[in-house]
Enzyme design. Structure first.
Site, PDB file in Angstrom:
ATOM      1  N   LYS A 171      74.172  93.343  11.272  1.00 43.32           N
ATOM      2  CA  LYS A 171      73.918  94.626  12.034  1.00 43.32           C
ATOM      3  C   LYS A 171      75.138  95.422  11.922  1.00 43.32           C
ATOM      4  O   LYS A 171      76.119  95.086  11.614  1.00 43.32           O
ATOM      5  CB  LYS A 171      73.446  94.631  13.483  1.00 43.32           C
ATOM      6  CG  LYS A 171      72.552  93.630  13.892  1.00 43.32           C
ATOM      7  CD  LYS A 171      70.930  94.230  13.252  1.00 43.32           C
ATOM      8  CE  LYS A 171      69.660  93.268  13.572  1.00 43.32           C
ATOM      9  NZ  LYS A 171      68.401  93.695  12.965  1.00 43.32           N
TER      10      LYS A 171
ATOM     11  N   SER B 255      66.014  95.331   8.128  1.00 42.75           N
ATOM     12  CA  SER B 255      66.501  96.178   9.235  1.00 42.75           C
ATOM     13  C   SER B 255      67.710  96.799   8.942  1.00 42.75           C
ATOM     14  O   SER B 255      68.145  98.092   9.670  1.00 42.75           O
ATOM     15  CB  SER B 255      66.987  95.143  10.210  1.00 42.75           C
ATOM     16  OG  SER B 255      67.952  94.310   9.987  1.00 42.75           O
TER      17      SER B 255
END
Length: 253
Positions: free
Chosen positions: A93, A52
């Site tokens: 993230k 991701s």
């Protein structure tokens, strides 16, 4: 008849060389071990679990993340966090919004906006969500105070704050969920230090200051060099001494 010999003595040079080699080993051990100890106290190694954050962090990458308090996080930081509402799994993230920000898509050129300012995000890559790496879905969210809005760099596959927009916090997570900030990629070897994005530096509050990981890695490398150099002095000096021709003795009658 009286004989007197004058032989070239090397003891002084030998003692000095031995002393310097011992000092090099001692300093090297201090730098090497000190760098490792400081690194263990300040940093935590992590393995990136998914793709991701590609292309910035490939799946399986080994990173060093500085142990910090959530209050130290700034926009643009790549953080390691764990939120029970997100499955209680350790995740990595990028912070794109902090308390009070309005994060939206899409602004000029299809770019992500923070408080109406379009962001240039070159780290996304051309395949991370359309031309220039733009976010494909349209959305708008206001970040509660004391919280963070987080997105993956691969906006086409990342399950991030956009997947939780229907939550009470509109996809944001509390700062207290952050356990570390990624400072360096140690594997693959060409990863290097993680940059602070220029686009976020222009926003109020700026970006965070990189941790001391570069200094610690330099200390460890310098320490290893000094240890090897100091330890090699004895064998090298002996080898060179064995090849040297013995000095001739001068005789006086």
């Amino acid at each position: 008849m009286r004989m007197s010999g004058t032989t070239k003595k090397r003891d002084g040079h030998g003692r000095l060389g031995s002393a310097l080699s011992g000092l090099a080993v001692a300093v090297g051990c201090l730098l090497f071990l000190g760098g490792f100890v400081a690194g263990a106290l300040l940093y935590q190694p992590y393995t990136v679990p998914t793709g991701s954050m590609a292309p910035t962090l490939a799946v399986g990458s080994k990173v060093l993340a500085q142990r910090i308090d959530g209050d130290e996080v700034r926009r643009g930081d790549i953080v390691v966090f764990k939120d029970p509402l997100w499955g209680d799994a350790t995740m990595v993230k990028r912070v794109v919004g902090i308390g009070g920000d309005t994060v939206a898509c899409c602004g000029t050129g299809g770019r992500l906006t923070v408080n109406g300012t379009p962001l240039d995000e070159p780290y996304l890559g051309t395949g991370a969500g359309g031309p220039g790496g733009v976010v494909p879905e349209e959305f708008s969210a206001t970040v509660p105070e004391g919280s963070l809005f987080l997105l993956g760099d691969d906006r086409t596959t990342s399950l991030d704050s956009r997947s939780h927009l229907e939550d009470t916090a509109q996809g944001s997570v509390p700062r207290s969920t952050v356990v570390a900030r990624v400072d360096s990629v140690v594997w693959p070897l060409d990863g290097g230090l993680v940059d602070r994005p220029a686009a976020f530096a222009a926003l109020p509050g700026g970006v965070s200051t990189p941790g001391p990981v570069g200094l610690l890695l330099t200390a460890i490398a310098a320490g290893a060099f000094l240890i090897l150099a100091g330890a090699a002095y004895g064998p090298v000096a002996k080898l060179l001494g064995g090849r040297a021709k013995p000095a001739r003795e001068k005789v006086k009658a």
